[in-house]
Design an enzyme around this catalytic site. Structure first.
Site, PDB file in Angstrom:
ATOM      1  CB  CYS A  25      -2.073 -14.187 -24.502  1.00 60.82           C
ATOM      2  SG  CYS A  25      -3.585 -13.221 -24.319  1.00 60.82           S
ATOM      3  CG  HIS A  76       6.280   1.664 -16.433  1.00 63.03           C
ATOM      4  ND1 HIS A  76       5.315   2.186 -15.606  1.00 63.03           N
ATOM      5  CD2 HIS A  76       6.027   2.148 -17.674  1.00 63.03           C
ATOM      6  CE1 HIS A  76       4.518   2.963 -16.318  1.00 63.03           C
ATOM      7  NE2 HIS A  76       4.916   2.956 -17.571  1.00 63.03           N
ATOM      8  CD  GLU A 118      -3.972 -10.504 -18.305  1.00 66.29           C
ATOM      9  OE1 GLU A 118      -4.655 -10.709 -19.342  1.00 66.29           O
ATOM     10  OE2 GLU A 118      -2.982 -11.178 -18.012  1.00 66.29           O
TER      11      GLU A 118
END
Length: 129
Positions: A25, A76, A118
């Protein structure tokens, strides 16, 4: 006392890396984030888009984060470049960021809760009393 609860859910795609994280991560990677919002109120309100007091909050107001980054949302984007200083890019801090920005657009007295995921199996929630 009457109480209304409004719930909505949406997704957006973004990249991030967790600063100083010792593991995968800590490298740039992406997610399709799922966001759930709950807004609760003891009265109904007008909105930016409707002048009549007929809603807890406008769904369009609650879903701002799903808009393209160039239109004021998070879709995005690279979260590390968009979130202001003081917000790390963990799910917990993303939930707080969405809460803080959304709360500014809501009428007084509307209670808000934001959950961010997530992946389908892990959620972070934020609310402030």
């Amino acid at each position: 006392m009457p109480t209304w609860k409004l719930s909505t859910e949406f997704t957006f795609n973004a990249a991030h890396q967790i600063r100083d994280y010792n593991g995968p991560c800590g490298r740039m990677h992406g997610h399709t984030y799922t966001v759930k919002l709950e807004a609760t109120s003891h009265q109904l309100h007008a909105s930016e888009f409707c002048p009549h007091p007929v809603m807890v909050a406008d769904f369009r107001t609650l879903k701002w984060a799903k808009k393209d980054v160039f239109k004021g949302g998070l879709d995005h984007c690279i979260l590390n470049e968009v979130l202001p200083e003081g917000y790390e890019t963990t799910a917990e801090m993303i939930a707080k960021y969405i809460y803080d920005k959304t709360k500014k657009s809501l009428p007084d007295g509307v209670k808000l809760k934001v959950a961010v995921s997530e992946n389908p199996n892990s959620w972070a929630e934020y609310e402030d009393d």
